[in-house]
Scaffold this motif. Structure first.
Motif, PDB file in Angstrom:
ATOM      1  N   ARG B  82     -21.561 -45.328  14.382  1.00  0.00           N
ATOM      2  CA  ARG B  82     -20.860 -46.607  14.317  1.00  0.00           C
ATOM      3  C   ARG B  82     -21.499 -47.612  15.275  1.00  0.00           C
ATOM      4  O   ARG B  82     -21.854 -48.706  14.877  1.00  0.00           O
ATOM      5  CB  ARG B  82     -19.403 -46.380  14.684  1.00  0.00           C
ATOM      6  N   LEU B 289      -9.768 -45.826  23.597  1.00  0.00           N
ATOM      7  CA  LEU B 289     -10.019 -46.776  22.520  1.00  0.00           C
ATOM      8  C   LEU B 289     -11.277 -46.366  21.742  1.00  0.00           C
ATOM      9  O   LEU B 289     -11.301 -46.359  20.513  1.00  0.00           O
ATOM     10  CB  LEU B 289     -10.217 -48.156  23.148  1.00  0.00           C
ATOM     11  N   GLN B 293     -11.295 -45.179  17.770  1.00  0.00           N
ATOM     12  CA  GLN B 293     -12.116 -45.914  16.803  1.00  0.00           C
ATOM     13  C   GLN B 293     -13.118 -44.979  16.132  1.00  0.00           C
ATOM     14  O   GLN B 293     -13.349 -45.057  14.928  1.00  0.00           O
ATOM     15  CB  GLN B 293     -12.872 -47.046  17.510  1.00  0.00           C
ATOM     16  N   ALA B 295     -12.784 -41.776  15.727  1.00  0.00           N
ATOM     17  CA  ALA B 295     -12.078 -40.849  14.850  1.00  0.00           C
ATOM     18  C   ALA B 295     -11.776 -41.514  13.519  1.00  0.00           C
ATOM     19  O   ALA B 295     -11.925 -40.911  12.460  1.00  0.00           O
ATOM     20  CB  ALA B 295     -10.802 -40.368  15.514  1.00  0.00           C
ATOM     21  N   ILE B 296     -11.372 -42.789  13.571  1.00  0.00           N
ATOM     22  CA  ILE B 296     -11.051 -43.500  12.339  1.00  0.00           C
ATOM     23  C   ILE B 296     -12.269 -43.556  11.428  1.00  0.00           C
ATOM     24  O   ILE B 296     -12.160 -43.491  10.217  1.00  0.00           O
ATOM     25  CB  ILE B 296     -10.538 -44.922  12.659  1.00  0.00           C
ATOM     26  N   TYR B 297     -13.454 -43.659  12.013  1.00  0.00           N
ATOM     27  CA  TYR B 297     -14.664 -43.758  11.200  1.00  0.00           C
ATOM     28  C   TYR B 297     -15.374 -42.421  11.021  1.00  0.00           C
ATOM     29  O   TYR B 297     -16.514 -42.397  10.578  1.00  0.00           O
ATOM     30  CB  TYR B 297     -15.625 -44.776  11.814  1.00  0.00           C
TER      31      TYR B 297
END
Lengths: 87, 335, 442
Positions: B82, B289, B293, B295-297
């Motif tokens: 990312r 944070l 982030q 983990a979401i991606y």
């Protein structure tokens, strides 16, 4: 006990750095843009999404620039069902 | 003693190894395709394949894991799909912020928790006690996310006492990095502007983060002090004519501190976990944070990095806490 | 097939180097070779060998085959300074590592301070070669990360930020009423639709898809967005290049028709369950799911709401075997060319999130292929007209709405210019200036 409470109260009153609108640094006015999405790279060949593109558009030029401009909607206008003019 | 520490350190390595296996394979159970996500929605199959290769995602799972382990030994935690940065670089940037927030919150919870706990024990069943009890019950019951939003709304938006988010205001130059903790660095270098500014930024997130810990420290400490209050050595201290202040804050407290110390070790781990929510609300640039982030991606390398770092800190703090017992209670020996 | 661009002679990079045809060639070549980011736009039509430097200020592109959207792709191919980039190359990475935190551009702003994950501080280039549209142009801007919608709203109210891009629809309404703040509002080209799996399960049956389209309550979409949206009147975004107004033929709620189609499909009483997948945490999509649930109950279809995180949703949708029956999707065309929308209904998009319907109609596929190599616009327009009608007839999705794009700005920030080709929250900061009369004292 009393001294402690007064101390806490004093701290709470003194600490606040009141939030400031815009920033003036070296005589230039900088505006602050709040964004939900981060930017990870300044390399326009590598990544693109809206946040990257905003920064790229600011920092780089391209051979052409999209300039399709649509009119603003008047405030409070009923927005349902009004089609746009075809470009 | 040395033997004990060595044994614990060995255990720590084994724990981390286990943790790495678990995280590595669990993270990959989800049927996601991180390379495709990173390549962008319109990427061609060729582009996705190229990215997969660059990040080694085309190899079999076990090979990927072994390569990852080899990387760790060289101090390389891989690269984030990312952010495209090496994970060590990202962690180096975000971890000090989290550490500062957690240490500050922990200190805040401990000092205030012991103070209020003792106070409410000494004045038990009086109005102070009732008030403190209300505080501690709400601390255990309120969801931290909600609390953070409420504090932000009340004290930042309505009263404008503190900034809404971030770690430092614009125009305020960060202090010369020594420990990378802004509060400490600005104190050392005497940079008052940065100190006051970062203090005003840290207060709301720290309160939100420390509230559950504060509540449990208050409760435990109150119970302990009540327990100790009637012990013989206190009565004898009083009989010697020592002032009440000395009796309470010196004799009693030291004995009441031991259970609280255990709590600190546990709470430190909880807080590291809690940073995920609090950092999101206050936009605190820390690893919580960063982790959420990632983990979401489905960005594997940073997920691993954050997990291992949190696991490592947690184990280390517990080791320190165990060692601290000995200092507080001379009866404890390490074998 | 061949495009020639004549460069202006006064353009220069931030370090003073002139912007030459050589730099343009380098930049295009680099993107094509790295095969990342915007490379997909031209990867199949342009080879590095096809870029010809005619002289210092003339560049010519020889495409492998005619490609009508070429001009629409060019605005997203930014030009960088080869001298700076190659001076920082490491292990043949084409300067990728260096460019993460540095720039080599010629644009109106340059980087002043870069804190990845926190903020990015850009400074106006005072002697920008194109000049500035307003004498009081902003001195620069700070792109500050504020991830929570609620936090963004509060930061704007307290003056911590001057521009907010992402607050909830209700909060935009509130901010529009707040003194000192204004909310510009424009029609966007982001469509919302509920894609149906056309290859597998009940929704593979076009009669059932039509029944669903007729059962859905479209006005509810507008209500969910508080009136800040319009319904789609074609599979293409309203007003987009090549769009035709198909209002007359759009599916609108008609339960009798829906039941007729269910009967034709062989399920007069319904009696099955479908999955509606949406992005976890997107409140609007959840509400739309509830509407869908109650509408389809009328024709005997049960709907199960399944929130998934985005990567999981994309992964499931990548193949027809695992793609959900119904899935909520927003799509923004990234190029100002109908091809960018049409390919969403072409099997070449297999695997992409906007192709979760896995729609395949040989006629549409052939038309899309033909239209992108046709140069004459009149001829192309006819093909896109037909494409839109066929897609609508085949109903691979519930064609939903286009929501309005909104930002909230402090009043002293003026000059905002909207362009629907920009992505969802993007602003062209070049046009902004400060209205000094409205500036509150510091």
């Amino acid at each position: 006990m009393k001294r402690f409470l007064v101390g806490v109260a004093a701290l709470v009153v003194l600490l606040p750095v009141l939030a400031q609108a815009y920033e003036v640094i070296d005589g230039k006015i900088y505006v602050v843009f709040g964004a939900r999405q981060p930017v990870f790279t300044l390399d326009p060949s590598v990544h693109y999404d809206w946040s990257h593109r905003q920064i790229f558009q600011s920092v780089y030029d391209a051979l052409l620039k999209s300039l399709v401009i649509l009119p603003n909607l008047p405030p409070g206008s009923p927005n349902v069902g009004k089609p746009l003019p075809t470009l | 003693m040395l033997n004990y520490i060595l044994r614990r350190l060995l255990l720590l390595v084994l724990t981390l190894l286990g943790l790495s296996v678990l995280t590595f394979f669990i993270a990959r159970v989800a049927p996601t395709d991180p390379a495709r996500l990173a390549a962008g929605p319109y990427a061609t199959e060729e582009m996705v394949e190229q990215l997969r290769k660059e990040f080694g995602l085309d190899k079999p799972l076990v090979t990927q894991y072994l390569l990852y382990l080899r990387g760790i030994l060289r101090g390389d935690l891989g690269r984030s799909l990312r952010t495209r940065h090496p994970v060590t670089e990202d962690l180096g940037r975000f971890f000090p912020a989290t550490l500062e927030l957690v240490l500050f919150s922990l200190g805040f919870a401990v000092v205030l928790g012991i103070f209020l706990g003792t106070l409410s024990a000494v004045y038990h069943d009086r109005w102070i006690d009732q008030f403190v009890r209300l505080l501690s019950i709400s601390g255990l019951g309120l969801p931290p996310f909600w609390l953070a939003l409420m504090l932000q709304f009340l004290f930042a938006t309505i009263f404008r006492l503190f900034p809404v988010s971030g770690r430092l205001s614009f125009g305020v130059t960060p202090p010369t990095p020594i420990t990378h903790l802004y509060l400490v660095d600005s104190l050392i270098t005497g940079n008052w502007r940065a100190f006051v500014d970062s203090l005003s930024h840290i207060i709301l997130p720290a309160i939100s983060l420390s509230f559950p810990a504060l509540a449990s420290i208050i409760r435990i400490n109150r119970a302990d002090v009540l327990d100790v209050l009637n012990k013989e050595f206190i009565t004898s201290a009083r009989a010697k004519g020592l002032p009440e202040r000395v009796v309470i804050w010196k004799h009693m407290l030291r004995n009441a501190l031991i259970p609280t110390t255990t709590m600190i070790g546990l709470r430190f781990g909880w807080m590291l976990g809690g940073t995920v929510l609090v950092e999101t609300v206050f936009n605190w640039p820390g690893i919580g944070l960063y982790g959420v982030q990632s983990a979401i991606y489905s960005d594997f390398a940073p997920i691993m990095g954050v997990t291992l770092l949190i696991g490592f800190s947690f184990c280390l703090v517990n080791l320190l806490v165990d060692l601290l017992y000995g200092v507080l209670d001379p009866r404890i020996r390490y074998v | 097939m061949t495009w020639t661009f004549y460069l202006v002679k006064n353009a220069k990079f931030h370090n003073g180097d002139p912007v030459t045809a050589e730099a343009v060639k380098f930049s295009f070549e680099r993107t094509l070779k790295l095969k990342k980011g915007p490379a997909w736009m031209l990867l199949n039509v342009l080879d590095p060998e096809g870029i010809e430097v005619v002289d210092d200020y003339t560049i010519r592109f020889h495409l492998k085959k005619p490609y009508a959207p070429f001009a629409a792709a060019v605005p997203w191919w930014y030009i960088m300074n080869p001298n700076q980039v190659m001076a920082h190359e490491e292990n043949g990475d084409y300067g990728q590592a260096w460019l993460r935190d540095h720039e080599a551009g010629s644009g109106p702003f340059k980087i002043r301070e870069w804190k990845s994950g926190e903020y990015y501080w850009l400074e106006a280039v005072d002697d920008y070669w194109k000049g500035w549209p307003h004498p009081d142009h902003i001195g620069g801007y700070i792109f500050k990360l504020i991830r929570e919608a609620a936090t963004q709203k509060q930061a704007l109210l307290t003056g911590e930020i001057d521009i907010a891009e992402g607050v909830t629809p209700e909060d935009f309404d509130i901010l529009a009423q707040t003194p000192g703040i204004y909310v510009p509002e424009y029609r966007g080209w982001t469509t919302f639709g509920i894609k149906m799996n056309t290859k597998k399960g009940y929704t593979a049956n076009p009669m059932i898809r039509k029944a669903i389209c007729y059962a859905f309550d479209y006005d509810a979409l507008i209500d969910i967005y508080g009136g800040h949206a319009i319904l789609e009147t074609s599979p293409f975004p309203t007003g987009f290049k090549g769009y035709v107004d198909l209002s007359e033929w759009m599916y609108r709620q008609d339960l009798d028709k829906a039941k007729q189609y269910m009967a034709m499909a062989g399920y007069p009483e319904g009696g099955f369950e479908l999955e509606y997948v949406y992005v976890a945490g997107l409140e609007e999509e959840r509400q739309i799911g509830l509407v869908l649930q109650s509408c389809l109950a009328e024709i005997g279809i049960k709907v199960k709401l399944v929130p998934l995180i985005w990567p999981e949703m994309v992964a499931r949708g990548a193949k027809a075997e695992t793609a959900p029956d119904l899935v909520a999707v927003f799509v923004t065309p990234v190029m100002n060319d109908p091809d960018a929308v049409a390919i969403q209904y072409h099997p070449m998009s297999e695997g992409a999130y906007y192709y979760m319907h896995h729609y395949e109609n040989p006629r549409v596929t052939a038309l899309v292929d033909k239209a992108r190599v046709t140069v004459d616009w009149e001829e192309r327009a006819k093909m896109y007209d037909e494409i839109q009608r066929i897609i609508l007839y085949d109903a691979p999705e519930i064609f939903g709405m286009l929501y309005n794009r909104r930002w909230a700005l402090r009043e002293y920030v003026q000059g905002f210019k909207f362009c629907p080709m920009r992505m969802t929250s993007e602003i062209d900061m070049y046009y902004l200036y400060i209205d000094k009369e409205k500036l509150p004292p510091k």
